[in-house]
Design a protein around this motif. Structure first.
Motif, mmCIF file in Angstrom:
data_model
loop_
_atom_site.group_PDB
_atom_site.id
_atom_site.type_symbol
_atom_site.label_atom_id
_atom_site.label_comp_id
_atom_site.label_asym_id
_atom_site.label_seq_id
_atom_site.Cartn_x
_atom_site.Cartn_y
_atom_site.Cartn_z
ATOM 1 N N ALA A 64 51.679 20.658 79.406
ATOM 2 C CA ALA A 64 51.422 19.403 79.148
ATOM 3 C C ALA A 64 51.158 18.643 80.577
ATOM 4 C CB ALA A 64 52.356 18.620 78.368
ATOM 5 N N GLU A 65 50.461 17.553 80.359
ATOM 6 C CA GLU A 65 50.402 16.817 81.743
ATOM 7 C C GLU A 65 51.745 16.033 81.835
ATOM 8 O OE1 GLU A 65 47.423 15.746 83.227
ATOM 9 O OE2 GLU A 65 45.903 15.148 81.894
ATOM 10 N N GLY B 138 43.098 10.213 84.853
ATOM 11 C CA GLY B 138 42.316 11.428 84.465
ATOM 12 C C GLY B 138 42.867 12.150 83.139
ATOM 13 N N ASP C 116 42.178 12.071 79.896
ATOM 14 C CA ASP C 116 41.305 11.479 78.851
ATOM 15 C C ASP C 116 41.586 12.241 77.490
ATOM 16 O OD1 ASP C 116 39.650 14.153 78.773
ATOM 17 O OD2 ASP C 116 39.528 13.551 80.780
ATOM 18 N N THR D 43 40.741 16.049 77.478
ATOM 19 C CA THR D 43 41.835 17.083 78.079
ATOM 20 C C THR D 43 43.121 17.090 77.041
ATOM 21 O OG1 THR D 43 41.067 16.222 80.104
ATOM 22 C CG2 THR D 43 43.413 16.935 80.134
ATOM 23 N N LEU E 248 42.630 19.497 74.406
ATOM 24 C CA LEU E 248 42.723 20.973 74.898
ATOM 25 C C LEU E 248 44.087 21.149 75.204
ATOM 26 C CD1 LEU E 248 41.323 23.541 76.057
ATOM 27 C CD2 LEU E 248 41.054 22.249 78.344
ATOM 28 N N LEU E 249 45.087 20.233 75.895
ATOM 29 C CA LEU E 249 46.186 20.774 76.273
ATOM 30 C C LEU E 249 47.104 20.936 74.813
ATOM 31 C CD1 LEU E 249 46.709 18.265 79.113
ATOM 32 C CD2 LEU E 249 46.625 20.781 79.163
#
Lengths: 220, 74
Positions: free
Chosen positions: A133-134, A140, A142, A145, A148-149
């Motif tokens: 994960a972020e 960035g 969004d 993303t 997708l993650l």
């Protein structure tokens, strides 16, 4: 160290006939493959010196600062044994010294990685998939993303076997060097990479079923 | 997508195309590197090598190291 049983894409073609790219390579092979005696001993000693120089070069290049001479000597010794055992497999597709160098560089790198991880715990769990994960959501981050993650996390959690998940998490998310993990698990780089390769294929297939194709237009 | 996230996904998902094994990579590394150094099409000689060097950091480092040593040899 590298298991032939773990091929991702086995090479089935017959080996090419032996040829020499230059006179120096031919001299090396004739001297090393000759009968026991002073001439062969001298060639072996010259080869060991070459391997030792290569191993020291690689350890310095990697920034290794502790036990450099000891590690380089071990790497040169192991590379020499491997080369003499595999001399018959040299087909002259590169200069002999280039062929020999790769053994010393491999041994030096493996020893450096293992020394760097000596005494460190290698977490071999299969629940580290959340690491994908972020870590912080910035400009960035969004919605595409995030989707997708989430899908990758879900694929890691559900599409892989526990062993595939543990290997993938350790190698790609926890940063454990493959040679270190191979040593801890009593296996080989090749066998572990085969496991990682199979896991990656499963993840990509799982994502494709959901219409997610992170490969298009970039290097993913 | 941040660069950090892109890099992490690349590590997790690996290269998309076919790739050689670690064993084939090691077997072919010396000739592959020499082909690269003379500007020949090394990837055509060893299909799947480039993808493997991207997907396997250890083999990628071996590739980089051999180039560096040959550079130092002059």
């Amino acid at each position: 160290m590298l298991s032939p049983a773990a091929s991702v894409a086995p090479v089935t073609a017959a080996p090419p006939p032996l040829g020499f790219p230059d006179a120096d390579s031919e001299t090396w092979v004739i001297a090393l493959g000759g009968a026991a005696g002073p001439a062969r001993d001298a060639a072996v000693a010259r080869l060991h010196a070459l391997l030792l120089r290569a191993a020291r070069f690689e350890l310095r290049r990697r920034g290794t600062r502790v036990d450099v001479d000891d590690l380089a000597t071990q790497a040169a010794d192991d590379a020499l044994i491997a080369i003499l055992a595999k001399l018959h497999t040299y087909r002259g597709q590169s200069r002999f010294t280039t062929w020999a160098y790769k053994f010393a560089l491999l041994e030096a790198a493996v020893k450096a990685r293992r020394r760097a991880w000596q005494g460190r715990e290698v977490a071999l769990d299969d629940d580290g998939w959340a690491l994908v994960a972020e870590r912080r959501r910035g400009p960035g981050a969004d919605a595409e993303t995030a989707e997708l993650l989430r899908a990758v996390q879900e694929a890691i959690a559900t599409a892989l076997t526990p062993h595939q998940r543990a290997v993938l998490v350790a190698l790609t998310l926890r940063g454990v060097p493959i040679d270190v993990l191979a040593e801890r698990l009593g296996t080989t780089r090749g066998a572990l990479y085969k496991t990682l390769h199979d896991a990656r294929r499963k993840l990509r297939a799982h994502l494709a079923l959901q219409g997610l194709h992170p490969v298009e237009g970039d290097t993913l | 997508m941040s660069d950090e996230t892109r890099d992490r996904l690349a590590r997790v998902l690996g290269p998309a195309g076919p790739e050689v094994s670690c064993e084939t990579c090691f077997d072919m590394l010396d000739s592959y590197v020499e082909l690269e150094r003379v500007g020949a099409d090394a990837e055509a000689a060893v299909p799947g090598m480039r993808a493997h060097l991207v997907g396997c950091p250890a083999c990628g480092e071996d590739h980089e190291a051999l180039h560096a040593l040959l550079d130092a040899d002059g």
